[in-house]
Write a protein that holds these residues in place. Structure first.
Motif, short mmCIF file in Angstrom:
data_model
loop_
_atom_site.label_atom_id
_atom_site.label_comp_id
_atom_site.label_asym_id
_atom_site.label_seq_id
_atom_site.Cartn_x
_atom_site.Cartn_y
_atom_site.Cartn_z
N TRP A 57 1.95 0.72 2.13
CA TRP A 57 2.20 1.77 3.12
C TRP A 57 0.93 2.60 3.37
O TRP A 57 0.56 2.83 4.52
CB TRP A 57 3.33 2.70 2.68
N THR A 58 0.28 3.03 2.30
CA THR A 58 -0.85 3.94 2.48
C THR A 58 -2.18 3.21 2.73
O THR A 58 -2.93 3.61 3.59
CB THR A 58 -0.99 4.88 1.27
N TRP A 116 -0.78 0.09 6.15
CA TRP A 116 -0.30 0.61 7.42
C TRP A 116 -0.91 1.95 7.81
O TRP A 116 -1.37 2.13 8.94
CB TRP A 116 1.23 0.72 7.40
N PHE A 119 4.37 -0.16 -2.62
CA PHE A 119 4.15 1.17 -2.05
C PHE A 119 2.72 1.36 -1.56
O PHE A 119 2.48 2.07 -0.59
CB PHE A 119 4.54 2.26 -3.06
N ILE A 133 7.63 7.74 4.31
CA ILE A 133 8.30 6.56 3.74
C ILE A 133 7.73 6.28 2.35
O ILE A 133 8.48 6.07 1.39
CB ILE A 133 8.16 5.33 4.67
N HIS A 134 6.41 6.28 2.24
CA HIS A 134 5.76 6.04 0.94
C HIS A 134 6.24 7.04 -0.12
O HIS A 134 6.54 6.67 -1.25
CB HIS A 134 4.24 6.13 1.10
N ILE A 148 4.61 7.15 7.99
CA ILE A 148 4.29 6.16 6.95
C ILE A 148 4.15 6.83 5.59
O ILE A 148 4.64 6.33 4.58
CB ILE A 148 3.04 5.35 7.35
N HIS A 149 3.51 7.99 5.56
CA HIS A 149 3.39 8.71 4.29
C HIS A 149 4.74 9.24 3.81
O HIS A 149 4.99 9.27 2.59
CB HIS A 149 2.33 9.81 4.40
#
Length: 171
Positions: free
Chosen positions: A113-114, A117, A110, A134-135, A131-132
């Motif tokens: 992601w932050t 990406w 996880f 999804i995280h 992206i956040h």
């Protein structure tokens, strides 16, 4: 959103150019395995399909960034997904799926992601927000198909997509 996978392999030669490893004159085996991020809606569909007899060879583990988790693995123990049989040696199993290790790996997965990406996008961009999302909302999922002889790990996805032709599988 796949991050790792391997195909099923049934008794490939240890010298096979694609799947071989280990000492000569051996045979290698692999259970099909896939690891990915899924929305809660898609995870629900996967979990529901896994209850059917047709998919009884599939086991899954799923966990979100907050630690909420789901699994249909009855033993809760590590399972070999790659092993080899070689002359004059015990069976070697270099790759396992372990529910406890999966819980630890989720933090790193996880964080990609932050810290990975999202960091390349402007904070006011749609990409950054996606992206956040999804995280914050998605689950890290792994599925193992124990039928390394005739299994088709992708059939469950084919059925979910076919059932839901009018909507996108991603979200």
């Amino acid at each position: 959103l796949t991050i790792n996978s391997q195909p099923r392999v049934n008794a490939a030669s240890s010298s096979d150019s694609s799947f071989g490893w280990g000492p000569p004159n051996g045979h290698v085996y692999q259970k099909a395995y896939i690891e990915f991020f899924a929305s809660p809606n898609n995870l629900s569909k996967i979990m529901s399909k896994c209850k059917a007899d047709k998919f009884s060879s599939l086991t899954y583990h799923a966990i979100d960034v907050k630690g909420n988790s789901y699994s249909n693995c009855k033993t809760g123990k590590a399972a070999a997904v790659t092993w080899g049989v070689f002359p004059g040696r015990e069976v070697i199993q270099p790759t396992i799926v372990d529910p406890e290790t999966f819980k630890i790996w989720k933090d790193e997965a996880f964080a990609l992601w932050t810290f990975g990406w999202a960091s390349i996008y402007d904070e006011s961009s749609e990409s950054y927000d996606l992206i956040h999302d999804i995280h914050d909302e998605y689950f890290l999922v792994n599925i193992v198909d124990s039928d390394f002889v005739n299994g088709n790990i992708f059939e469950i996805f084919d059925q979910i997509i076919a059932t839901n032709e009018s909507s996108k599988f991603i979200k």
